[in-house]
Design a protein around this motif. Structure first.
Motif, PDB file in Angstrom:
ATOM      1  N   TYR A 112       0.850  -1.186   0.000  1.00  0.00           N
ATOM      2  CA  TYR A 112       0.000   0.000   0.000  1.00  0.00           C
ATOM      3  C   TYR A 112       0.887   1.237   0.000  1.00  0.00           C
ATOM      4  O   TYR A 112       1.854   1.321   0.766  1.00  0.00           O
ATOM      5  N   SER A 120      -2.027  -1.111  -3.807  1.00  0.00           N
ATOM      6  CA  SER A 120      -3.178  -0.255  -3.554  1.00  0.00           C
ATOM      7  C   SER A 120      -2.701   0.990  -2.807  1.00  0.00           C
ATOM      8  O   SER A 120      -1.503   1.290  -2.784  1.00  0.00           O
ATOM      9  N   ASN A 132      -8.089  -0.426   4.733  1.00  0.00           N
ATOM     10  CA  ASN A 132      -6.856   0.274   4.363  1.00  0.00           C
ATOM     11  C   ASN A 132      -6.187   0.892   5.560  1.00  0.00           C
ATOM     12  O   ASN A 132      -5.779   2.026   5.534  1.00  0.00           O
TER      13      ASN A 132
END
Length: 256
Positions: free
Chosen positions: A31, A60, A256
């Motif tokens: 991420y 991501s 997230n």
């Protein structure tokens, strides 16, 4: 337990950092996270990655990529090499350009034979709560996907008020997006999505307009325009609802 992909090397410099959280699947997850919650004038991100043969990687982001007022502009460049039989899942949260922002994005992805790519690229209007609607100064996004040096997909978006007021040109839509599926890893999903979107009726004034187009013999591009960022995100993640089974874990279930 079967084979698992791991991150062998990760290096980042400000304003970006790379996070590699554990997950319950077999893929390596990475991420991106930005210091200061977004890009400011003069920021330039450059990210290079390689997915080794047979490996599976997810890239991501932690939240939307926010682009603040930037008279000189901001830039983001991604270059990825996906080797034989590997899979790259590139699914960042949307890019959101605020009033006065200038932003250029370039993504260049090279696929080896038998490699696969699953990509989601979304852009949304600015701070709607304060009345911003497509009030940025410039947005361009170039995406090129090639296999063995030959282009499979080569496209550029340009949103610039120099060609006319963006809020008028985009009408009721506050979010635009592309989902790209290439290679053997998404074969079953491509077939199902092409059939599903191909039967959707065209309804005047609908909050969501979408389409599906084949790319060569093993690719599919899905496009959508939505009246809200939430609707676009819901639609894109619904199209990619096969990802948890493919990865062994759900990238959207971790907040997230």
């Amino acid at each position: 337990m079967g084979a698992r992909t791991v991150v062998s090397t990760a290096l980042a410099h400000s304003p970006m950092r790379l996070l590699t959280p554990r997950n319950h699947g077999h893929a390596a997850w990475v991420y991106t996270s930005l210091f200061g919650d977004g890009l400011v004038d003069g920021d330039h991100l450059s990210l290079e990655m390689r997915v080794a043969a047979g490996a599976t990687a997810l890239l991501s982001s932690r939240g939307n990529t926010r682009i603040y007022r930037s008279p000189q502009g901001c830039r983001s460049v991604l270059s990825a090499q996906v080797e034989k039989g590997a899979l790259l899942v590139l699914v960042p949260d949307p890019t959101t350009c605020y009033a006065g922002a200038r932003f250029e994005q370039h993504q260049d992805i090279h696929l080896a034979p038998g490699a696969s790519l699953i990509l989601m690229d979304l852009v949304t209007t600015g701070r709607r709560a304060t009345g911003e609607r497509w009030d940025f100064a410039h947005f361009s996004s170039a995406l090129r996907v090639s296999r063995e040096g030959r282009a499979l997909f080569d496209e550029r978006w340009l949103l610039d008020p120099a060609q006319g007021a963006l809020s008028e040109r985009l009408g009721r839509f506050d979010a635009l997006g592309t989902v790209l599926l290439v290679g053997p890893a998404s074969a079953a999903a491509r077939e199902a999505l092409a059939e599903r979107l191909g039967t959707l009726p065209v309804t005047p004034g609908a909050p969501l307009v979408c389409s599906a187009s084949p790319i060569g013999s093993d690719g599919l591009v899905l496009r959508a325009a939505a009246t809200s960022p939430e609707l676009l995100m819901h639609t894109a993640t619904d199209w990619l609802s096969f990802l948890p089974a493919l990865l062994g874990d759900d990238p959207w279930a971790h907040g997230n």
